[in-house]
Design a protein around this motif. Structure first.
Motif, PDB file in Angstrom:
ATOM      1  N   ALA A  33       0.827  -1.217   0.000  1.00 61.04           N
ATOM      2  CA  ALA A  33       0.000   0.000   0.000  1.00 61.04           C
ATOM      3  C   ALA A  33       0.855   1.259   0.000  1.00 61.04           C
ATOM      4  CB  ALA A  33      -0.935  -0.008   1.208  1.00 61.04           C
ATOM      5  N   LEU A  34       2.119   1.128   0.375  1.00 58.91           N
ATOM      6  CA  LEU A  34       2.994   2.299   0.426  1.00 58.91           C
ATOM      7  C   LEU A  34       3.819   2.479  -0.846  1.00 58.91           C
ATOM      8  CD1 LEU A  34       4.221   1.900   4.109  1.00 58.91           C
ATOM      9  CD2 LEU A  34       2.642   3.617   3.226  1.00 58.91           C
ATOM     10  N   SER A  36       4.810   3.226  -4.750  1.00 59.32           N
ATOM     11  CA  SER A  36       4.286   4.094  -5.804  1.00 59.32           C
ATOM     12  C   SER A  36       4.266   3.355  -7.139  1.00 59.32           C
ATOM     13  CB  SER A  36       5.116   5.368  -5.907  1.00 59.32           C
ATOM     14  OG  SER A  36       6.429   5.043  -6.292  1.00 59.32           O
ATOM     15  N   GLN A  37       4.877   2.175  -7.198  1.00 61.06           N
ATOM     16  CA  GLN A  37       4.868   1.404  -8.435  1.00 61.06           C
ATOM     17  C   GLN A  37       4.077   0.126  -8.240  1.00 61.06           C
ATOM     18  OE1 GLN A  37       8.061   0.874 -10.913  1.00 61.06           O
ATOM     19  NE2 GLN A  37       8.626   3.023 -10.911  1.00 61.06           N
ATOM     20  N   ARG A  38       2.853   0.119  -8.742  1.00 61.19           N
ATOM     21  CA  ARG A  38       2.075  -1.106  -8.656  1.00 61.19           C
ATOM     22  C   ARG A  38       1.005  -1.084  -9.731  1.00 61.19           C
ATOM     23  NH1 ARG A  38      -0.367   1.228  -3.052  1.00 61.19           N
ATOM     24  NH2 ARG A  38      -1.904   2.576  -4.046  1.00 61.19           N
TER      25      ARG A  38
END
Ligand SMILES: Nc1nc2c(ncn2[C@@H]2O[C@H](COP(=O)(O)OP(=O)(O)OP(=O)(O)O)[C@@H](O)[C@H]2O)c(=O)[nH]1
Ligand SMILES: [Mg+2]
Lengths: 288, 229
Positions: B220-221, B223-225
């Motif tokens: 959840a933390l 930035s690349q998903r």
């Protein structure tokens, strides 16, 4: 265990805050009806909901930059929010946050499971929920802009998600792209031919490209834009304000450019081109 | 007009094309892979989920359906509390509530008059978004989906969501994960009667996975998903 003890302490910048206390705006019957419902049932009724404006177009044509331009041009007079649909990263959201045109919290990234076209047409749920959340968290908003993840020429927004949409091309993609057509080029509410400042370097005749586009669009709006050309930015700005005005008065009806380009059917008489505009266009039996 | 057969309802709900927001989720797979789980472990991981985490969701749906069938709306809070206690990671609860909102939107459009659907709509309006498993329970109550099939549907949907996500994350023959989905469903089968028999919130299986919860928090933390969770 009381849930509040373990409530969202490690949420990402993009997550919806504090689930337990979150007001259930989407659970009120009617409150979450998408633009589609509003436009069909209450066509002539003025609305107070924010105008939802989609921005689509191929990769790199300048969608994020155009949104930054709109925010710069209208940020002082309109209350804005932005949703980005990034494919692999939250790059667009970060670009816009760093552009300093809007409070960072008003820019949210939505994951699309590597299917940006699905997220604006077949299943708009994630974007719709994000739009509702933005509108709730910063109520009242005037305009929510949704950037589609850069996709091909056939990706357009469903009217279940947006009230109006801009399709963006750039001169660097070639002067003949506008002639190739497709649902976005042909039937988006506005076609932007972007980066006109680059035209001399890529051998494109902007006037010709705009004329081709206008012909393909049966004279729907076209703006030849460069972020360095103030007159073109003013043109974009007044188009947005016009749409917002007619949306608020209840006169605006969301148009669906359709998921498909108009295409050719061979028959004995030589065939015909058909689009999927007309209601019932899919009633005939044929494999696409 | 006769209503659709309950098997047709189950197939509709299990279809990934259902417009309820599921395509942006990976059923914890992306968090697992980014957290360091090797791709070779995916088949075993799917079996593991089908016999643990999926059963928490399935039991929640089953008990919700029973509570709503008794027209006991007040019981919903107890079910939600039991589910939340078994899902300690805020990231997973947030994701489940987001899916629940999408599911509720669809349920409200498809079965607007059904008391079970109305009950969850009212509950969400008053108390906030409900997790997907609870909304699924309401749909089961509204459509007469039997408890055992509610369990199977939950297990299948979870495995298939992960399998579909895997094809976006790793190079793979698409046929391989289809086999693993069936294997996961088969592994859950011995548990079906037990979970389908749950009546009270206390009976909902508490078989969540701490590792999955941890991976979800880390994910959840990022930035690349590609996927929401
Ligand atoms: N010369 C010129 N460059 C521009 C203009 N607008 C955008 N660009 C450049 O075009 C490139 C792509 O712009 P973006 O706004 O990121 O494009 P995008 O369509 O959002 O890209 P994706 O989200 O990756 O699909 C950047 O290098 C911008 O600086 C313009 O008006 N003129
Ligand atoms: Mg962009």
């Amino acid at each position: 265990m009381p849930e509040s003890l373990v409530s969202a302490s490690a949420t990402a910048p993009t997550t919806v805050p504090g689930a337990p206390s979150e007001p259930a705006t989407d659970a009120r019957p009617g409150s979450s009806a998408g633009p589609l419902a509003t436009s069909s049932a209450d066509a002539a009724r003025p609305t107070s909901r924010a105008l939802r404006l989609g921005v689509a177009g191929p990769v790199g044509v300048g969608k994020s930059s155009l949104i930054a331009t709109i925010c710069r041009a209208l940020g002082a007079e309109l209350r804005l929010g932005v949703i980005t649909n990034d494919i692999y990263t939250d790059e667009d959201a970060r670009f816009l946050r760093s552009a300093g045109v809007l409070e960072p919290e008003r820019i949210r990234a939505v994951e699309t499971g590597a299917c940006p076209h699905t997220a604006i047409r077949d299943d708009v749920t994630a974007n719709l929920l994000a739009a509702e959340d933005l509108e709730r968290d910063f109520a009242p908003l005037d305009l929510v802009i949704i950037e589609s993840g850069g996709d091909n020429l056939t990706a357009t927004f469903s009217p279940a998600l947006v009230d109006a949409q801009i399709f963006v091309l750039d001169v660097a993609g070639g002067g003949d792209v506008a002639r190739k057509g497709g649902p976005g080029i042909g039937r988006a509410d506005l076609l932007v031919v972007n980066k006109t400042d680059l035209a001399p370097y890529v051998g494109v005749d902007v006037a010709r490209m705009v004329a081709d586009a206008s012909a393909a669009r049966e004279n729907r709006a076209v703006v030849a834009l460069s972020r360095t050309d103030d007159a073109s930015v003013a043109e974009l700005r007044s188009w947005v304000l016009d749409v917002l005005g007619s949306f608020r008065s209840g006169a605006h009806v969301a148009q669906d450019p359709g998921p498909m380009a108009p295409h050719f059917h061979a028959d004995e008489d030589g065939g015909y081109v058909h689009s999927h505009d007309e209601p019932g266009a899919h009633d005939h039996d044929h494999a696409h | 007009m006769t209503s659709a057969h309950v098997l047709s309802v189950a197939m509709l709900l299990a279809d990934a094309r259902l417009p309820s927001g599921g395509h942006a989720h990976s059923a914890s797979l992306e968090p697992a892979l980014l957290g360091g789980m090797p791709v070779a472990a995916v088949p075993a991981w799917l079996v593991g989920r089908a016999t643990t985490a999926s059963l928490v969701e399935a039991g929640t749906a089953v008990v919700t359906a029973r509570v709503l069938a008794m027209a006991d709306d007040s019981g919903l809070a107890g079910v939600v509390g039991a589910w939340a206690a078994r899902t300690p990671a805020p990231a997973l609860r947030d994701a489940a509530r987001l899916l629940g909102r999408g599911y509720l939107r669809l349920a409200r459009a498809l079965w607007p008059e059904m008391p079970a659907v109305r009950a969850v709509v009212a509950h969400a309006a008053a108390h906030g978004p409900l997790p997907r498993a609870v909304v699924l329970g309401a749909v089961a109550a509204a459509t007469g989906l039997p408890p055992a099939d509610t369990v199977r549907l939950t297990v299948y949907d979870d495995a298939q969501t992960a399998a579909a996500a895997l094809l976006k994350l790793e190079p793979l023959d698409p046929v391989a994960p289809a086999r693993w989905v069936l294997d996961a469903c088969a592994a859950a089968e011995p548990h079906v009667p037990r979970v389908a028999a749950c009546i009270t919130p206390e009976e909902i299986p508490a078989s969540g996975s701490p590792q999955t919860e941890g991976w979800a928090q880390a994910h959840a933390l990022l930035s690349q998903r590609l996927f929401r969770a």
